[in-house]
Design a protein around this motif. Structure first.
Motif, PDB file in Angstrom:
ATOM      1  N   ALA A  25       3.509  -1.996 -37.395  1.00 16.30           N
ATOM      2  CA  ALA A  25       3.250  -0.614 -37.816  1.00 16.30           C
ATOM      3  C   ALA A  25       1.775  -0.256 -37.642  1.00 16.30           C
ATOM      4  O   ALA A  25       1.447   0.842 -37.172  1.00 16.30           O
ATOM      5  N   GLN A  26       0.882  -1.162 -38.009  1.00 21.24           N
ATOM      6  CA  GLN A  26      -0.548  -0.893 -37.876  1.00 21.24           C
ATOM      7  C   GLN A  26      -0.945  -0.765 -36.405  1.00 21.24           C
ATOM      8  O   GLN A  26      -1.697   0.134 -36.035  1.00 21.24           O
ATOM      9  N   ALA A  27      -0.436  -1.645 -35.565  1.00 20.04           N
ATOM     10  CA  ALA A  27      -0.747  -1.574 -34.137  1.00 20.04           C
ATOM     11  C   ALA A  27      -0.223  -0.270 -33.544  1.00 20.04           C
ATOM     12  O   ALA A  27      -0.920   0.398 -32.776  1.00 20.04           O
ATOM     13  N   SER A  28       0.976   0.106 -33.908  1.00 16.26           N
ATOM     14  CA  SER A  28       1.571   1.345 -33.410  1.00 16.26           C
ATOM     15  C   SER A  28       0.751   2.561 -33.837  1.00 16.26           C
ATOM     16  O   SER A  28       0.539   3.486 -33.052  1.00 16.26           O
ATOM     17  N   ALA A  29       0.276   2.557 -35.064  1.00 21.30           N
ATOM     18  CA  ALA A  29      -0.518   3.682 -35.573  1.00 21.30           C
ATOM     19  C   ALA A  29      -1.827   3.846 -34.792  1.00 21.30           C
ATOM     20  O   ALA A  29      -2.376   4.942 -34.727  1.00 21.30           O
ATOM     21  N   HIS A  30      -2.313   2.745 -34.202  1.00 22.37           N
ATOM     22  CA  HIS A  30      -3.557   2.792 -33.438  1.00 22.37           C
ATOM     23  C   HIS A  30      -3.319   2.795 -31.932  1.00 22.37           C
ATOM     24  O   HIS A  30      -4.252   2.607 -31.150  1.00 22.37           O
ATOM     25  N   GLY A  31      -2.058   2.968 -31.509  1.00 19.03           N
ATOM     26  CA  GLY A  31      -1.726   3.010 -30.090  1.00 19.03           C
ATOM     27  C   GLY A  31      -1.901   1.682 -29.380  1.00 19.03           C
ATOM     28  O   GLY A  31      -2.142   1.645 -28.178  1.00 19.03           O
ATOM     29  N   MET A  32      -1.777   0.592 -30.121  1.00 15.00           N
ATOM     30  CA  MET A  32      -1.955  -0.740 -29.551  1.00 15.00           C
ATOM     31  C   MET A  32      -0.596  -1.390 -29.294  1.00 15.00           C
ATOM     32  O   MET A  32       0.384  -1.088 -29.953  1.00 15.00           O
ATOM     33  N   GLN A  33      -0.579  -2.300 -28.341  1.00 15.57           N
ATOM     34  CA  GLN A  33       0.610  -3.087 -28.045  1.00 15.57           C
ATOM     35  C   GLN A  33       0.424  -4.471 -28.646  1.00 15.57           C
ATOM     36  O   GLN A  33      -0.693  -5.006 -28.651  1.00 15.57           O
ATOM     37  N   VAL A  34       1.496  -5.048 -29.166  1.00 15.95           N
ATOM     38  CA  VAL A  34       1.455  -6.431 -29.663  1.00 15.95           C
ATOM     39  C   VAL A  34       2.664  -7.185 -29.141  1.00 15.95           C
ATOM     40  O   VAL A  34       3.710  -6.607 -28.910  1.00 15.95           O
ATOM     41  N   PHE A  35       2.473  -8.475 -28.946  1.00 21.88           N
ATOM     42  CA  PHE A  35       3.575  -9.369 -28.600  1.00 21.88           C
ATOM     43  C   PHE A  35       3.827 -10.248 -29.812  1.00 21.88           C
ATOM     44  O   PHE A  35       2.890 -10.770 -30.411  1.00 21.88           O
ATOM     45  N   VAL A  36       5.105 -10.408 -30.163  1.00 17.66           N
ATOM     46  CA  VAL A  36       5.485 -11.210 -31.325  1.00 17.66           C
ATOM     47  C   VAL A  36       6.437 -12.303 -30.854  1.00 17.66           C
ATOM     48  O   VAL A  36       7.419 -12.024 -30.176  1.00 17.66           O
ATOM     49  N   ARG A  37       6.131 -13.546 -31.214  1.00 18.32           N
ATOM     50  CA  ARG A  37       7.028 -14.648 -30.874  1.00 18.32           C
ATOM     51  C   ARG A  37       7.015 -15.685 -31.992  1.00 18.32           C
ATOM     52  O   ARG A  37       6.006 -15.834 -32.680  1.00 18.32           O
ATOM     53  N   PRO A  38       8.138 -16.380 -32.171  1.00 12.34           N
ATOM     54  CA  PRO A  38       8.190 -17.402 -33.210  1.00 12.34           C
ATOM     55  C   PRO A  38       7.123 -18.469 -32.975  1.00 12.34           C
ATOM     56  O   PRO A  38       6.766 -18.769 -31.831  1.00 12.34           O
ATOM     57  N   TYR A  39       6.611 -19.028 -34.057  1.00 13.94           N
ATOM     58  CA  TYR A  39       5.578 -20.049 -33.982  1.00 13.94           C
ATOM     59  C   TYR A  39       6.047 -21.269 -34.741  1.00 13.94           C
ATOM     60  O   TYR A  39       6.529 -21.163 -35.863  1.00 13.94           O
ATOM     61  N   ALA A  40       5.917 -22.424 -34.128  1.00 11.74           N
ATOM     62  CA  ALA A  40       6.266 -23.689 -34.788  1.00 11.74           C
ATOM     63  C   ALA A  40       4.983 -24.448 -35.067  1.00 11.74           C
ATOM     64  O   ALA A  40       4.135 -24.580 -34.192  1.00 11.74           O
ATOM     65  N   ARG A  41       4.849 -24.915 -36.289  1.00 10.84           N
ATOM     66  CA  ARG A  41       3.664 -25.708 -36.636  1.00 10.84           C
ATOM     67  C   ARG A  41       3.642 -26.983 -35.806  1.00 10.84           C
ATOM     68  O   ARG A  41       4.676 -27.632 -35.652  1.00 10.84           O
ATOM     69  N   PRO A  42       2.481 -27.346 -35.296  1.00 14.82           N
ATOM     70  CA  PRO A  42       2.396 -28.626 -34.586  1.00 14.82           C
ATOM     71  C   PRO A  42       2.625 -29.786 -35.553  1.00 14.82           C
ATOM     72  O   PRO A  42       2.213 -29.730 -36.705  1.00 14.82           O
ATOM     73  N   HIS A  43       3.315 -30.784 -35.094  1.00 14.21           N
ATOM     74  CA  HIS A  43       3.574 -31.957 -35.922  1.00 14.21           C
ATOM     75  C   HIS A  43       2.452 -32.960 -35.714  1.00 14.21           C
ATOM     76  O   HIS A  43       2.070 -33.222 -34.578  1.00 14.21           O
ATOM     77  N   GLN A  55       3.657 -15.806 -34.043  1.00 12.46           N
ATOM     78  CA  GLN A  55       2.378 -15.649 -33.365  1.00 12.46           C
ATOM     79  C   GLN A  55       2.296 -14.209 -32.868  1.00 12.46           C
ATOM     80  O   GLN A  55       3.186 -13.724 -32.173  1.00 12.46           O
ATOM     81  N   ILE A  56       1.227 -13.535 -33.256  1.00 10.03           N
ATOM     82  CA  ILE A  56       0.986 -12.148 -32.853  1.00 10.03           C
ATOM     83  C   ILE A  56      -0.129 -12.171 -31.809  1.00 10.03           C
ATOM     84  O   ILE A  56      -1.189 -12.744 -32.044  1.00 10.03           O
ATOM     85  N   THR A  57       0.109 -11.536 -30.664  1.00 14.27           N
ATOM     86  CA  THR A  57      -0.900 -11.457 -29.615  1.00 14.27           C
ATOM     87  C   THR A  57      -1.196  -9.990 -29.327  1.00 14.27           C
ATOM     88  O   THR A  57      -0.284  -9.191 -29.140  1.00 14.27           O
ATOM     89  N   TYR A  58      -2.482  -9.675 -29.341  1.00 10.10           N
ATOM     90  CA  TYR A  58      -2.950  -8.333 -29.016  1.00 10.10           C
ATOM     91  C   TYR A  58      -3.521  -8.375 -27.602  1.00 10.10           C
ATOM     92  O   TYR A  58      -4.661  -8.794 -27.409  1.00 10.10           O
ATOM     93  N   PRO A  59      -2.740  -7.985 -26.578  1.00  8.27           N
ATOM     94  CA  PRO A  59      -3.253  -8.043 -25.214  1.00  8.27           C
ATOM     95  C   PRO A  59      -4.347  -6.995 -25.011  1.00  8.27           C
ATOM     96  O   PRO A  59      -4.365  -5.956 -25.662  1.00  8.27           O
ATOM     97  N   GLY A  60      -5.237  -7.279 -24.113  1.00  2.67           N
ATOM     98  CA  GLY A  60      -6.316  -6.347 -23.819  1.00  2.67           C
ATOM     99  C   GLY A  60      -7.064  -6.800 -22.586  1.00  2.67           C
ATOM    100  O   GLY A  60      -6.615  -7.682 -21.861  1.00  2.67           O
TER     101      GLY A  60
END
Length: 63
Positions: free
Chosen positions: A38-56, A13-18
């Motif tokens: 890489a794309q977020a960094s190139a635009h000066g953006m911060q992203v949060f990355v965390r593992p995502y589990a599909r809901p059962h 799961q990628i989250t773009y805080p703002g």
């Protein structure tokens, strides 16, 4: 699972805080995470990355 089926890809799961109280969030496969960062960094953006589990799906009750 048969021999022909591909195993499920690891998802993240990628989250773009703002300023919005509900940040933009999306789910990507593991192979896409590096490009997202890489794309977020190139635009000066911060992203949060965390593992995502599909809901059962809920199990059906036995008759």
């Amino acid at each position: 699972m048969t021999g022909r089926e591909e195993p499920a890809a690891q998802l993240y799961q990628i989250t773009y805080p703002g300023p919005d109280p509900r940040p933009d969030t999306r789910v990507v496969e593991a192979r896409e995470v590096q490009a997202v960062i890489a794309q977020a960094s190139a635009h000066g953006m911060q992203v949060f990355v965390r593992p995502y589990a599909r809901p059962h799906p809920p199990k059906e009750a036995a008759p």
